[in-house]
Design a protein around this motif. Structure first.
Motif, PDB file in Angstrom:
ATOM      1  N   PRO A   1       0.837  -1.211   0.000  1.00 52.64           N
ATOM      2  CA  PRO A   1       0.000   0.000   0.000  1.00 52.64           C
ATOM      3  C   PRO A   1       0.865   1.252   0.000  1.00 52.64           C
ATOM      4  CG  PRO A   1      -0.714  -1.547   1.710  1.00 52.64           C
ATOM      5  CD  PRO A   1       0.574  -2.080   1.152  1.00 52.64           C
ATOM      6  N   GLY A   2       0.455   2.247  -0.780  1.00 52.86           N
ATOM      7  CA  GLY A   2       1.155   3.519  -0.786  1.00 52.86           C
ATOM      8  C   GLY A   2       2.425   3.543  -1.622  1.00 52.86           C
ATOM      9  N   HIS A   3       2.707   2.458  -2.330  1.00 51.73           N
ATOM     10  CA  HIS A   3       3.952   2.393  -3.108  1.00 51.73           C
ATOM     11  C   HIS A   3       3.665   2.272  -4.602  1.00 51.73           C
ATOM     12  CE1 HIS A   3       7.007   1.841   0.128  1.00 51.73           C
ATOM     13  NE2 HIS A   3       5.920   1.532   0.806  1.00 51.73           N
ATOM     14  N   ARG A   4       4.398   3.062  -5.373  1.00 43.79           N
ATOM     15  CA  ARG A   4       4.324   2.990  -6.833  1.00 43.79           C
ATOM     16  C   ARG A   4       5.738   3.106  -7.397  1.00 43.79           C
ATOM     17  NH1 ARG A   4      -0.858   3.330  -8.684  1.00 43.79           N
ATOM     18  NH2 ARG A   4      -2.376   4.000  -7.139  1.00 43.79           N
ATOM     19  N   GLY A   5       5.878   2.747  -8.675  1.00 39.59           N
ATOM     20  CA  GLY A   5       7.182   2.899  -9.321  1.00 39.59           C
ATOM     21  C   GLY A   5       7.904   1.585  -9.487  1.00 39.59           C
ATOM     22  N   ARG A   6       9.199   1.684  -9.790  1.00 37.84           N
ATOM     23  CA  ARG A   6       9.989   0.487 -10.056  1.00 37.84           C
ATOM     24  C   ARG A   6      10.014  -0.410  -8.815  1.00 37.84           C
ATOM     25  NH1 ARG A   6      16.442   0.312 -11.184  1.00 37.84           N
ATOM     26  NH2 ARG A   6      16.610  -1.921 -11.568  1.00 37.84           N
ATOM     27  N   PRO A   7       9.705  -1.712  -8.970  1.00 36.66           N
ATOM     28  CA  PRO A   7       9.571  -2.581  -7.790  1.00 36.66           C
ATOM     29  C   PRO A   7      10.898  -2.840  -7.074  1.00 36.66           C
ATOM     30  CG  PRO A   7       8.539  -3.564  -9.737  1.00 36.66           C
ATOM     31  CD  PRO A   7       9.353  -2.416 -10.216  1.00 36.66           C
ATOM     32  N   VAL A   8      10.819  -2.882  -5.762  1.00 37.98           N
ATOM     33  CA  VAL A   8      11.934  -3.305  -4.911  1.00 37.98           C
ATOM     34  C   VAL A   8      11.405  -4.434  -4.023  1.00 37.98           C
ATOM     35  CG1 VAL A   8      13.536  -2.623  -3.081  1.00 37.98           C
ATOM     36  CG2 VAL A   8      12.953  -0.997  -4.898  1.00 37.98           C
ATOM     37  N   ILE A   9      12.106  -5.580  -4.051  1.00 37.49           N
ATOM     38  CA  ILE A   9      11.622  -6.754  -3.317  1.00 37.49           C
ATOM     39  C   ILE A   9      12.453  -6.952  -2.062  1.00 37.49           C
ATOM     40  CG2 ILE A   9      11.186  -9.245  -3.447  1.00 37.49           C
ATOM     41  CD1 ILE A   9      11.217  -8.380  -6.663  1.00 37.49           C
ATOM     42  N   LYS A  10      11.787  -6.872  -0.918  1.00 38.62           N
ATOM     43  CA  LYS A  10      12.457  -7.088   0.368  1.00 38.62           C
ATOM     44  C   LYS A  10      12.100  -8.477   0.903  1.00 38.62           C
ATOM     45  CE  LYS A  10      11.891  -2.160   1.483  1.00 38.62           C
ATOM     46  NZ  LYS A  10      11.165  -1.209   2.342  1.00 38.62           N
ATOM     47  N   GLY A  11      13.049  -9.114   1.574  1.00 39.59           N
ATOM     48  CA  GLY A  11      12.776 -10.388   2.242  1.00 39.59           C
ATOM     49  C   GLY A  11      12.829 -11.600   1.343  1.00 39.59           C
ATOM     50  N   MET A  12      13.275 -11.421   0.115  1.00 38.18           N
ATOM     51  CA  MET A  12      13.243 -12.512  -0.863  1.00 38.18           C
ATOM     52  C   MET A  12      14.208 -13.652  -0.494  1.00 38.18           C
ATOM     53  SD  MET A  12      13.760 -12.039  -4.924  1.00 38.18           S
ATOM     54  CE  MET A  12      14.634 -13.242  -5.900  1.00 38.18           C
ATOM     55  N   ALA A  13      15.443 -13.295  -0.104  1.00 42.74           N
ATOM     56  CA  ALA A  13      16.432 -14.329   0.203  1.00 42.74           C
ATOM     57  C   ALA A  13      16.001 -15.153   1.413  1.00 42.74           C
ATOM     58  CB  ALA A  13      17.801 -13.694   0.448  1.00 42.74           C
ATOM     59  N   GLU A  14      15.473 -14.458   2.424  1.00 42.48           N
ATOM     60  CA  GLU A  14      15.032 -15.175   3.629  1.00 42.48           C
ATOM     61  C   GLU A  14      13.862 -16.112   3.311  1.00 42.48           C
ATOM     62  OE1 GLU A  14      13.864 -14.167   8.265  1.00 42.48           O
ATOM     63  OE2 GLU A  14      14.525 -12.516   6.981  1.00 42.48           O
ATOM     64  N   ALA A  15      12.949 -15.652   2.444  1.00 44.97           N
ATOM     65  CA  ALA A  15      11.807 -16.492   2.059  1.00 44.97           C
ATOM     66  C   ALA A  15      12.272 -17.719   1.274  1.00 44.97           C
ATOM     67  CB  ALA A  15      10.812 -15.680   1.239  1.00 44.97           C
ATOM     68  N   LEU A  16      13.228 -17.525   0.359  1.00 42.28           N
ATOM     69  CA  LEU A  16      13.710 -18.636  -0.466  1.00 42.28           C
ATOM     70  C   LEU A  16      14.516 -19.658   0.335  1.00 42.28           C
ATOM     71  CD1 LEU A  16      14.689 -16.831  -3.792  1.00 42.28           C
ATOM     72  CD2 LEU A  16      12.880 -18.518  -3.486  1.00 42.28           C
ATOM     73  N   ALA A  17      14.960 -19.281   1.533  1.00 48.50           N
ATOM     74  CA  ALA A  17      15.683 -20.215   2.396  1.00 48.50           C
ATOM     75  C   ALA A  17      14.738 -21.230   3.053  1.00 48.50           C
ATOM     76  CB  ALA A  17      16.456 -19.443   3.464  1.00 48.50           C
ATOM     77  N   ILE A  18      13.433 -20.979   2.988  1.00 47.76           N
ATOM     78  CA  ILE A  18      12.448 -21.899   3.590  1.00 47.76           C
ATOM     79  C   ILE A  18      12.234 -23.073   2.634  1.00 47.76           C
ATOM     80  CG2 ILE A  18      10.050 -22.142   4.386  1.00 47.76           C
ATOM     81  CD1 ILE A  18      10.118 -19.078   4.956  1.00 47.76           C
ATOM     82  N   PRO A  19      12.385 -24.329   3.090  1.00 57.16           N
ATOM     83  CA  PRO A  19      12.219 -25.487   2.207  1.00 57.16           C
ATOM     84  C   PRO A  19      10.809 -25.544   1.609  1.00 57.16           C
ATOM     85  CG  PRO A  19      13.231 -26.139   4.291  1.00 57.16           C
ATOM     86  CD  PRO A  19      12.784 -24.727   4.451  1.00 57.16           C
ATOM     87  N   GLY A  20      10.760 -25.813   0.301  1.00 56.44           N
ATOM     88  CA  GLY A  20       9.466 -25.979  -0.375  1.00 56.44           C
ATOM     89  C   GLY A  20       8.907 -24.711  -0.974  1.00 56.44           C
ATOM     90  N   VAL A  21       9.633 -23.580  -0.832  1.00 54.50           N
ATOM     91  CA  VAL A  21       9.134 -22.306  -1.359  1.00 54.50           C
ATOM     92  C   VAL A  21       9.502 -22.158  -2.836  1.00 54.50           C
ATOM     93  CG1 VAL A  21       9.467 -19.793  -1.271  1.00 54.50           C
ATOM     94  CG2 VAL A  21       9.047 -21.067   0.834  1.00 54.50           C
ATOM     95  N   CYS A  22       8.512 -21.897  -3.691  1.00 59.20           N
ATOM     96  CA  CYS A  22       8.709 -21.689  -5.124  1.00 59.20           C
ATOM     97  C   CYS A  22       8.216 -20.286  -5.463  1.00 59.20           C
ATOM     98  CB  CYS A  22       7.913 -22.719  -5.930  1.00 59.20           C
ATOM     99  SG  CYS A  22       8.179 -24.427  -5.391  1.00 59.20           S
ATOM    100  N   LEU A  23       9.126 -19.417  -5.919  1.00 60.50           N
ATOM    101  CA  LEU A  23       8.818 -18.009  -6.156  1.00 60.50           C
ATOM    102  C   LEU A  23       8.606 -17.736  -7.632  1.00 60.50           C
ATOM    103  CD1 LEU A  23       8.795 -14.977  -5.164  1.00 60.50           C
ATOM    104  CD2 LEU A  23      11.278 -15.003  -5.554  1.00 60.50           C
ATOM    105  N   HIS A  24       7.559 -16.987  -7.947  1.00 58.92           N
ATOM    106  CA  HIS A  24       7.286 -16.544  -9.320  1.00 58.92           C
ATOM    107  C   HIS A  24       7.118 -15.028  -9.303  1.00 58.92           C
ATOM    108  CE1 HIS A  24       6.265 -20.606 -11.024  1.00 58.92           C
ATOM    109  NE2 HIS A  24       6.149 -20.845  -9.728  1.00 58.92           N
ATOM    110  N   LEU A  25       8.030 -14.305  -9.954  1.00 58.24           N
ATOM    111  CA  LEU A  25       7.872 -12.861 -10.122  1.00 58.24           C
ATOM    112  C   LEU A  25       7.479 -12.602 -11.567  1.00 58.24           C
ATOM    113  CD1 LEU A  25      10.956 -11.669  -8.048  1.00 58.24           C
ATOM    114  CD2 LEU A  25       8.546 -11.499  -7.392  1.00 58.24           C
ATOM    115  N   TYR A  26       6.556 -11.658 -11.767  1.00 56.75           N
ATOM    116  CA  TYR A  26       5.907 -11.506 -13.069  1.00 56.75           C
ATOM    117  C   TYR A  26       6.598 -10.533 -14.024  1.00 56.75           C
ATOM    118  CZ  TYR A  26       2.022 -13.949 -10.741  1.00 56.75           C
ATOM    119  OH  TYR A  26       1.242 -14.856 -10.068  1.00 56.75           O
ATOM    120  N   GLY A  27       7.662  -9.865 -13.562  1.00 48.93           N
ATOM    121  CA  GLY A  27       8.393  -8.984 -14.473  1.00 48.93           C
ATOM    122  C   GLY A  27       7.663  -7.694 -14.811  1.00 48.93           C
TER     123      GLY A  27
END
Length: 384
Positions: free
Chosen positions: A316-342
């Motif tokens: 909420p309240g954010h526009r513009g070029r995307p910045v992704i926070k917390g991605m590395a920590e999330a990907l460290a969880i077993p079974g997590v499959c990430l899809h970013l839409y570009g």
């Protein structure tokens, strides 16, 4: 023995969003090429397909250019000029699902009437061309008002619980239907081939964010009795068969407190409730849709692992070029499959990606998905 030259088929996709992107990826696996029509240059689907026509979904010239340059044309959205597609189909161009079916489904009122006429159980409804307090009172509260056209992801829908809520009504040509206090909201993703063969994915449970009507989490398979799952599967197949659909259809349902199943809406395309199939089933919904429209045999829909899926929405309240926070920590969880839409720009609650979590225990998958949702934030560049 069958033989296919490469590419197996040249597929036109109207709509360059995330659904088209995932479809284009599946097309490459099947030896097909894609051309995407979308007004935004470098759209998510265009990035993967490599060939994009920049143009509007209602531009007859661009729709013609797409259809005439492809073996079969399909779509990842519903807000399209169907008159042009019907004319192109008459001239011998293949468009699937059928544009005349799309014309019925893209108008929420004609969709409901078609389901009702075919004996598909659905919430009682009436047309509401000009909303008024008197007309709402005559129908009775609580009610759900839906715009006939253009609504998706919670837009174009308003829940009116009492006369005091009239200020939240939609001042547009619409329909109103009885508010269904659902025990659960379910979805069945159904594939139907050119030969009428139907395959159904296991029933999923959809959890919505209160008040926003945006899917917050999906659980696959749904936590429902086996006989309810069987009834939902049969209702999903019957719905797609009466519509004579070809391709993938998302059939959304209410499960009432008394155990009754009512069809809420039908999407004539790949659907948010089938994203988990990329990792969790033998044949994912995107490949299955292409198999159907190209005329190949449908694939197995067996689920290989329980899964939980969450959408990644712009903060909420954010526009513009995307910045992704917390991605590395999330990907460290077993079974997590990430899809970013570009997508080039984020906006509040815009779908920017999704995460599927696989785990042998569905409750553990759900816990991990909640943790991922806490970790990942998609903000805009230049914001704190």
């Amino acid at each position: 023995m069958d033989q296919f030259p490469l590419p197996v088929a040249r597929i036109g996709i109207i709509g360059g969003g995330q659904l088209g992107r995932m479809m284009a990826k599946a097309a490459k696996r099947l030896g097909c090429t894609c051309v995407v029509l979308d007004p935004t240059p470098g759209s998510p689907a265009g990035q993967v397909a490599g060939h994009q026509i920049v143009g509007d979904y209602h531009d007859p010239a661009r729709l013609r250019e797409l259809a005439e340059s492809c073996d079969v044309t399909t779509f990842d959205i519903e807000d399209i000029d169907t008159e042009t597609l019907i004319q192109l189909e008459r001239e011998g161009n293949r468009v699937l699902p059928s544009p005349s079916l799309l014309a019925v489904i893209q108008d929420k009122l004609t969709q409901k009437q078609a389901l009702d006429d075919a004996g598909i159980p659905t919430a009682p409804f009436v047309p509401m061309p000009e909303p008024s307090p008197e007309a709402f009172a005559k129908f009775g509260y609580p009610l759900v008002q839906k715009s006939r056209r253009g609504g998706y992801d919670g837009r174009g829908v308003s829940i009116i619980r009492s006369p005091n809520d009239y200020g939240a009504h939609l001042p547009t040509d619409s329909l109103v239907e009885r508010f269904v206090p659902a025990a659960k909201e379910l979805a069945v993703v159904v594939a139907r081939g050119l030969d009428g063969d139907c395959r159904c994915y296991p029933v999923v449970e959809m959890c919505f964010r209160p008040g926003e009507n945006v899917l917050e989490m999906l659980l696959a398979p749904a936590n429902i009795p086996a006989e309810t799952a069987q009834a939902a599967t049969e209702l999903g197949i019957r719905t797609v068969e009466v519509l004579q659909g070809v391709g993938i259809f998302g059939v959304e349902m209410f499960l009432t407190e008394s155990g009754e199943l009512l069809v809420n809406e039908v999407a004539p395309r790949t659907h948010n409730s089938g994203h988990h199939t990329i990792e969790a089933t033998v044949t994912d919904q995107f490949e299955q849709h292409l198999r159907a429209v190209v005329g190949l045999p449908l694939g197995a829909t067996d689920q290989l692992s329980p899964a939980a899926m969450i959408n990644l929405l712009g903060a909420p309240g954010h526009r513009g070029r995307p910045v992704i926070k917390g991605m590395a920590e999330a990907l460290a969880i077993p079974g997590v499959c990430l899809h970013l839409y570009g997508k080039a720009a984020t906006a509040p609650f815009r779908k920017m990606g999704h995460v599927t979590v696989l785990d042998p225990d569905i409750e553990e998958a759900q816990r991990k998905a909640i943790r991922v949702r806490e970790l990942i934030e998609i903000s805009g560049e230049g914001h704190p």
